[in-house]
Write an enzyme that holds these catalytic residues in place. Structure first.
Site, PDB file in Angstrom:
ATOM      1  N   HIS A  19       0.825  -1.213   0.000  1.00  0.00           N
ATOM      2  CA  HIS A  19       0.000   0.000   0.000  1.00  0.00           C
ATOM      3  C   HIS A  19       0.864   1.269   0.000  1.00  0.00           C
ATOM      4  O   HIS A  19       0.369   2.362  -0.289  1.00  0.00           O
ATOM      5  CB  HIS A  19      -0.888  -0.016   1.247  1.00  0.00           C
ATOM      6  CG  HIS A  19      -2.249   0.571   1.063  1.00  0.00           C
ATOM      7  ND1 HIS A  19      -2.861   0.724  -0.163  1.00  0.00           N
ATOM      8  CD2 HIS A  19      -3.139   1.057   1.993  1.00  0.00           C
ATOM      9  CE1 HIS A  19      -4.065   1.268   0.010  1.00  0.00           C
ATOM     10  NE2 HIS A  19      -4.251   1.485   1.301  1.00  0.00           N
ATOM     11  N   ASN A  66      -6.540   7.247   4.260  1.00  0.00           N
ATOM     12  CA  ASN A  66      -7.919   7.690   4.035  1.00  0.00           C
ATOM     13  C   ASN A  66      -8.116   9.199   4.067  1.00  0.00           C
ATOM     14  O   ASN A  66      -9.150   9.697   3.617  1.00  0.00           O
ATOM     15  CB  ASN A  66      -8.852   7.049   5.068  1.00  0.00           C
ATOM     16  CG  ASN A  66      -8.965   5.550   4.893  1.00  0.00           C
ATOM     17  OD1 ASN A  66      -8.295   4.955   4.058  1.00  0.00           O
ATOM     18  ND2 ASN A  66      -9.810   4.938   5.692  1.00  0.00           N
ATOM     19  N   ASN A 112      -9.268   4.513  -1.144  1.00  0.00           N
ATOM     20  CA  ASN A 112      -9.685   5.569  -0.228  1.00  0.00           C
ATOM     21  C   ASN A 112      -8.781   6.797  -0.255  1.00  0.00           C
ATOM     22  O   ASN A 112      -9.235   7.915   0.013  1.00  0.00           O
ATOM     23  CB  ASN A 112      -9.793   5.024   1.197  1.00  0.00           C
ATOM     24  CG  ASN A 112     -11.037   4.176   1.385  1.00  0.00           C
ATOM     25  OD1 ASN A 112     -12.044   4.383   0.719  1.00  0.00           O
ATOM     26  ND2 ASN A 112     -10.967   3.206   2.278  1.00  0.00           N
TER      27      ASN A 112
END
EC number: 3.1.1.29
Length: 239
Positions: A19, A66, A112
């Site tokens: 990520h 996020n 996100n």
């Protein structure tokens, strides 16, 4: 002026995560292009420099994924820039590991971090998506995305990051086709290969909870200056 934002989660716990490939790409550019030391501003780590005659701000939001748009949006407004002056680099499950795609605008695809940037900056910015592949099973997606790259991934990852850093001038000048060709050749892909069709996405789901087509990365020789950094990052981890 151009903002190049890499997405990821802050802290050593997440440093090697798939990520965080956006952070890794920005770190590679910073290392190769002679930027200022990192400092803290806009809820982010930032560094200033020049690439291909253009003033560039590198930014790594420290808000967690996020809320990435809070940092990027604040920087955009401070410098009185528009979405067209932003490049965002981030991970993409829809792409085979090591592949890359770039485009202007589009949807968030369940990511996100991108959803947050869309909300704070608008959608018409450039998006450099870096493939991290799919584990093949829906239940493994969360662990895959928030898990570290395996040692076997280091070869293609090093080649990918080196190529982005070496050709950052193309990114700045908007020479997207040339950059994609460079990346494809460096990672063993076909420059003009068609992107595989992704299954229809479900509304409201985070991309780390989606099931997508599985694909296995190719093993390539470990070469380039980024190899040592990656070995240090993953050397103590298992596959």
């Amino acid at each position: 002026m151009l903002i190049i934002a890499g997405l990821g989660n802050p802290g050593s716990k997440y440093a090697g995560n798939r990520h965080n490939i956006g952070f890794m790409a920005v770190d590679a550019i910073w290392q190769r292009q002679g930027f200022s030391s990192w400092s803290k501003k806009f809820k982010a780590e930032i560094a200033e420099g020049e690439i291909a005659g253009e003033r560039v701000l590198l930014i790594k939001p420290q808000t967690f994924m996020n809320l990435s748009g809070e940092a990027v949006g604040e920087a955009m407004r401070f410098y009185k820039l528009a979405p067209k002056d932003i490049v965002v680099i981030y991970d993409e499950l829809d792409l085979i590991a090591g592949k890359a795609r770039i485009k202007i605008g589009g949807g968030h695809g369940g990511h996100n971090g991108i959803k947050s940037i869309d909300a704070h900056c608008g959608k018409e910015y450039r998006r450099l998506r870096l493939g991290i592949g799919h584990p093949g099973v829906k239940d493994l997606v969360h662990a895959h995305v928030l898990g570290d790259f395996a040692k076997a991934d280091q070869a293609w990852l090093s080649s990918l990051l080196d190529t982005i850093a070496d050709n950052a001038g193309m990114l700045v000048k908007g020479e997207d086709s040339q950059l994609m060709n460079k990346i494809a050749l460096a990672t063993g892909g076909k420059p003009d290969a068609e992107e595989p069709q992704a299954p229809k996405k479900q509304v409201g789901q985070s991309h780390i909870h989606k099931a997508r087509n599985a694909a296995q990365p190719k093993k390539l020789p470990a070469t380039g200056p980024m190899a040592d950094m990656l070995k240090k990052m993953f050397g103590s981890k298992g596959d």
